[in-house]
Design a protein around this motif. Structure first.
Motif, mmCIF file in Angstrom:
data_model
loop_
_atom_site.group_PDB
_atom_site.id
_atom_site.type_symbol
_atom_site.label_atom_id
_atom_site.label_comp_id
_atom_site.label_asym_id
_atom_site.label_seq_id
_atom_site.Cartn_x
_atom_site.Cartn_y
_atom_site.Cartn_z
ATOM 1 N N THR A 53 -10.227 12.053 1.928
ATOM 2 C CA THR A 53 -10.784 10.598 2.367
ATOM 3 C C THR A 53 -10.593 9.572 1.416
ATOM 4 O OG1 THR A 53 -13.036 12.001 3.188
ATOM 5 C CG2 THR A 53 -13.301 9.546 2.470
ATOM 6 N N ILE A 54 -10.364 8.458 1.815
ATOM 7 C CA ILE A 54 -9.824 7.406 1.000
ATOM 8 C C ILE A 54 -10.997 6.238 1.167
ATOM 9 C CG2 ILE A 54 -7.398 7.690 0.698
ATOM 10 C CD1 ILE A 54 -6.862 5.812 2.574
ATOM 11 N N ILE A 55 -11.078 5.181 0.403
ATOM 12 C CA ILE A 55 -11.863 4.350 0.707
ATOM 13 C C ILE A 55 -10.927 3.032 1.165
ATOM 14 C CG2 ILE A 55 -13.714 2.633 -0.177
ATOM 15 C CD1 ILE A 55 -14.610 5.728 -0.014
ATOM 16 N N LEU A 56 -11.071 2.632 2.215
ATOM 17 C CA LEU A 56 -9.879 1.948 2.843
ATOM 18 C C LEU A 56 -10.634 0.540 3.322
ATOM 19 C CD1 LEU A 56 -7.210 0.861 3.937
ATOM 20 C CD2 LEU A 56 -7.616 2.031 5.999
ATOM 21 N N ASN A 57 -10.496 -0.788 2.441
ATOM 22 C CA ASN A 57 -11.268 -1.794 2.499
ATOM 23 C C ASN A 57 -12.716 -1.667 2.532
ATOM 24 O OD1 ASN A 57 -8.934 -3.213 2.761
ATOM 25 N ND2 ASN A 57 -8.733 -3.544 4.676
ATOM 26 N N ASP A 75 -9.332 7.650 -3.616
ATOM 27 C CA ASP A 75 -8.507 6.311 -3.850
ATOM 28 C C ASP A 75 -9.220 5.218 -2.972
ATOM 29 O OD1 ASP A 75 -6.700 7.625 -5.678
ATOM 30 O OD2 ASP A 75 -5.160 7.404 -4.356
ATOM 31 N N LYS A 76 -9.315 4.161 -3.849
ATOM 32 C CA LYS A 76 -9.767 2.768 -3.181
ATOM 33 C C LYS A 76 -8.483 2.068 -2.725
ATOM 34 C CE LYS A 76 -13.098 0.659 -5.076
ATOM 35 N NZ LYS A 76 -13.994 -0.215 -6.080
ATOM 36 N N VAL A 77 -8.211 1.780 -1.487
ATOM 37 C CA VAL A 77 -7.177 0.875 -0.891
ATOM 38 C C VAL A 77 -7.731 -0.319 -0.346
ATOM 39 C CG1 VAL A 77 -5.362 1.232 0.507
ATOM 40 C CG2 VAL A 77 -6.025 3.339 -0.399
ATOM 41 N N LEU A 78 -6.911 -1.403 -0.818
ATOM 42 C CA LEU A 78 -7.154 -2.602 -0.121
ATOM 43 C C LEU A 78 -6.224 -3.013 0.376
ATOM 44 C CD1 LEU A 78 -9.454 -5.186 -0.015
ATOM 45 C CD2 LEU A 78 -8.472 -5.920 -2.121
ATOM 46 N N ILE A 79 -6.301 -3.459 1.563
ATOM 47 C CA ILE A 79 -5.075 -3.967 2.552
ATOM 48 C C ILE A 79 -5.443 -5.460 2.508
ATOM 49 C CG2 ILE A 79 -3.756 -4.195 4.676
ATOM 50 C CD1 ILE A 79 -4.194 -1.226 4.748
ATOM 51 N N ILE A 80 -4.553 -6.322 2.258
ATOM 52 C CA ILE A 80 -4.672 -7.943 2.465
ATOM 53 C C ILE A 80 -3.427 -8.281 3.398
ATOM 54 C CG2 ILE A 80 -4.673 -10.107 1.531
ATOM 55 C CD1 ILE A 80 -5.385 -8.467 -1.289
ATOM 56 N N LYS A 81 -4.097 -9.123 4.350
ATOM 57 C CA LYS A 81 -3.042 -9.604 5.233
ATOM 58 C C LYS A 81 -3.212 -11.259 5.212
ATOM 59 C CE LYS A 81 -3.783 -5.914 8.797
ATOM 60 N NZ LYS A 81 -4.280 -5.554 9.944
ATOM 61 N N MET A 137 0.245 3.380 9.645
ATOM 62 C CA MET A 137 -0.731 3.757 10.488
ATOM 63 C C MET A 137 -1.707 2.642 10.990
ATOM 64 S SD MET A 137 -1.737 7.317 8.667
ATOM 65 C CE MET A 137 -3.609 6.985 9.030
ATOM 66 N N GLN A 138 -1.556 1.409 9.994
ATOM 67 C CA GLN A 138 -2.279 0.327 10.156
ATOM 68 C C GLN A 138 -1.601 -0.806 10.917
ATOM 69 O OE1 GLN A 138 -5.720 0.108 9.044
ATOM 70 N NE2 GLN A 138 -5.652 2.319 9.198
ATOM 71 N N ASN A 139 -0.410 -0.450 11.361
ATOM 72 C CA ASN A 139 0.392 -1.394 12.199
ATOM 73 C C ASN A 139 0.850 -2.631 11.167
ATOM 74 O OD1 ASN A 139 0.805 0.333 14.381
ATOM 75 N ND2 ASN A 139 -1.379 -0.115 14.883
ATOM 76 N N LEU A 140 0.971 -2.416 9.968
ATOM 77 C CA LEU A 140 1.299 -3.706 9.116
ATOM 78 C C LEU A 140 2.773 -4.157 9.451
ATOM 79 C CD1 LEU A 140 -0.387 -2.759 5.874
ATOM 80 C CD2 LEU A 140 -1.291 -4.263 7.735
ATOM 81 N N GLY A 153 3.940 -10.307 5.141
ATOM 82 C CA GLY A 153 2.654 -10.713 5.216
ATOM 83 C C GLY A 153 1.590 -10.047 4.843
ATOM 84 N N SER A 154 1.727 -8.982 4.176
ATOM 85 C CA SER A 154 0.431 -8.054 3.715
ATOM 86 C C SER A 154 0.964 -7.555 2.161
ATOM 87 C CB SER A 154 0.449 -6.990 4.665
ATOM 88 O OG SER A 154 1.386 -6.497 5.334
ATOM 89 N N ALA A 155 -0.022 -7.023 1.635
ATOM 90 C CA ALA A 155 -0.200 -6.610 0.287
ATOM 91 C C ALA A 155 -1.097 -5.364 0.253
ATOM 92 C CB ALA A 155 -0.509 -7.697 -0.804
ATOM 93 N N ILE A 156 -0.901 -4.546 -0.544
ATOM 94 C CA ILE A 156 -1.689 -3.198 -0.512
ATOM 95 C C ILE A 156 -2.022 -2.848 -2.155
ATOM 96 C CG2 ILE A 156 -2.097 -0.754 -0.293
ATOM 97 C CD1 ILE A 156 -0.213 -1.224 2.303
ATOM 98 N N ALA A 157 -3.220 -2.641 -2.411
ATOM 99 C CA ALA A 157 -3.704 -2.483 -3.813
ATOM 100 C C ALA A 157 -4.218 -1.019 -3.569
ATOM 101 C CB ALA A 157 -4.651 -3.418 -4.348
ATOM 102 N N VAL A 158 -4.091 -0.302 -4.800
ATOM 103 C CA VAL A 158 -4.697 1.036 -4.675
ATOM 104 C C VAL A 158 -5.424 1.074 -6.096
ATOM 105 C CG1 VAL A 158 -4.221 3.487 -4.870
ATOM 106 C CG2 VAL A 158 -3.118 2.165 -3.398
#
Length: 66
Positions: free
Chosen positions: A2-6, A55-61, A24-27, A31-36
């Motif tokens: 399990t991760i924490i996605l957004n 892990d806490k994952v943040l996807i920014i589009k 998997m997120q179709n990025l 135009g996108s950034a990912i922070a872990v």
């Protein structure tokens, strides 16, 4: 695992790279950034950065328009 996605607990494969998660997120290719865990991961490092359970994952589009 399990991760924490957004801010949402999300079940993913046990061995998962940032690049695989992006796919998997179709990025798109840009135009996108990912922070872990509050650290931005350079796109060049997506293929080699492994995610771990919890892990806490943040996807920014990027949004376009006006």
């Amino acid at each position: 695992m399990t991760i924490i996605l957004n801010d949402i607990p999300t079940e993913v494969d046990d061995i998962l790279t940032v690049a695989a998660l992006a796919a998997m997120q179709n990025l798109g290719a840009s135009g996108s950034a990912i922070a872990v865990n509050d650290k931005v991961i350079r796109r060049a490092d997506w293929e080699t950065t492994l995610l771990k359970s919890g892990d806490k994952v943040l996807i920014i589009k990027a949004a376009y328009g006006g």
